[in-house]
Design an enzyme around this catalytic site. Structure first.
Site, short mmCIF file in Angstrom:
data_model
loop_
_atom_site.label_atom_id
_atom_site.label_comp_id
_atom_site.label_asym_id
_atom_site.label_seq_id
_atom_site.Cartn_x
_atom_site.Cartn_y
_atom_site.Cartn_z
N CYS A 125 42.08 48.36 38.56
CA CYS A 125 41.82 47.45 37.82
C CYS A 125 42.80 46.68 37.02
O CYS A 125 43.44 45.50 37.25
CB CYS A 125 40.40 47.43 36.77
SG CYS A 125 40.31 45.84 36.09
N CYS A 159 34.27 47.65 33.98
CA CYS A 159 34.47 46.67 33.43
C CYS A 159 34.33 45.23 34.21
O CYS A 159 33.54 44.75 33.14
CB CYS A 159 36.97 46.09 34.12
SG CYS A 159 36.53 47.16 35.99
#
Length: 350
Positions: free
Chosen positions: A99, A194
């Site tokens: 990410c 996330c």
């Protein structure tokens, strides 16, 4: 400078934004829309609206513009698909690692192009520059330090990154948030993957992988004791959720091709420790491997380090020997290497 601040709605990135503004920078906040809410609408209202509500109020209070950037497609193509692929192959994914490299300091940078000199976030980490070489340095807060999740970043990414709260510990950030009277000053830290927010990981797996019934077999006897809904719903060491009598039972192994989950009453099977493992797919932040073999290593986020020896092989892999055995080493995890306070890079455990 003209700085883009990645704002999550949490206290860390909010304090980072306020610190930069007080330093006289021109600040624009960006909220990255990465939710998978369309696929999970059956669970009810979108829980990420709360994050955006906090972000909007922080920006209103600071008189800072806020832009929402839709990056759902990028997350699906790069992060979600990687996570699903690793789970299907029986490995342990770490989507937060990619990410940061691919999304926050990768494709987001491409979207804003050269309009902003720097991209700031609320990570607990520091960047040092010496003769044009950028180094990633640990935060003084050993528990909150997030260099582990940043170890796959590149030189060009570090050159444009800023971590304004990196020199602080968590208690100091709470104090600063209190001084600014931020709406999220007492908000708890987010947990979990996330892009999932509050969605249960099992719901995510069921939505994308469905159910794949298979046998639950006792390791020692080979006796079939029950059925499961798919090997990917189970982790090594798992004790609850098996629905079997006569326990406690532990998940001790998985045969991915055969879709078999092996269990045992003997907890010692999963507590067997090992001190040697192989690592591949290295990313060295300074572009070259370290010139020393004795390094610190983390095999998970947190305060714990091991002293280790790294022997690099001609095929690009590396053999790691840690000072004392660990029982939590799993394929797919990342080993992150350190020289003192400096994070050198990472590799994937084979």
């Amino acid at each position: 400078m003209n700085i883009a601040v990645l704002l999550s709605g949490g206290v860390d990135s909010s304090v980072a934004l306020r610190l930069l503004k007080d330093q006289g920078h021109k600040v624009t906040a960006f909220y990255l829309k990465i939710w998978l809410q369309d696929e999970f609408s059956f669970l009810g209202n979108c829980p990420w609206e709360e994050d955006l509500k906090f972000a909007r109020e922080v920006c209103r209070q600071a008189d800072v513009p806020l832009e929402t950037v839709n990056m759902q497609d990028e997350y699906w193509d790069k992060i979600v698909s990687y996570t699903i692929r690793e789970i299907k192959n029986g490995r342990t994914p770490n989507p937060d690692m990619f990410c940061n490299r691919i999304i926050k300091f990768g494709q987001f940078l491409d979207k804003i192009d050269s309009a902003f000199e720097k991209v700031a976030s609320g990570h607990y980490a520091n960047i040092e520059e010496n003769n044009g070489i950028f180094r990633l340095k640990r935060s003084p807060d050993p528990v909150k330090d997030q260099t582990y999740f940043l170890a796959y970043m590149t030189q060009s990414q570090l050159a444009r990154a800023m971590f304004p709260i990196g020199s602080h510990n968590k208690s100091e950030i709470r104090e600063i948030a209190e001084k600014y009277n931020l709406i999220n000053k007492n908000r708890k830290d987010s947990q979990g993957i996330c892009f999932l927010g509050r969605i249960k990981f099992s719901d995510f797996l069921k939505q994308h992988l469905g159910e794949l019934p298979g046998d639950i077999i006792e390791l020692e006897t080979g006796k079939r004791l029950g059925r499961h809904k798919g090997y990917y719903f189970y982790t090594i060491g798992q004790r609850s959720g098996l629905g079997l009598h006569g326990g406690p039972w532990y998940v001790v192994n998985k045969d991915v091709p055969a879709n078999i989950v092996y269990i045992s009453r003997n907890e010692e099977i999963i507590n067997r420790e090992k001190e040697t493992f192989t690592v591949a797919d290295f990313n060295w932040i300074e572009n070259t491997p370290p010139d020393k073999k004795q390094l610190g290593v983390k095999i998970r986020h947190g305060a714990n380090f091991y002293h280790s020896t790294l022997e690099l092989n001609p095929d690009g892999t590396g053999k790691v020997v840690i000072e004392k055995p660990d029982k939590g080493i799993a394929p797919g995890q990342f080993a992150v290497f350190y020289d003192g306070d400096y994070c050198l890079g990472a590799g994937v455990i084979c």
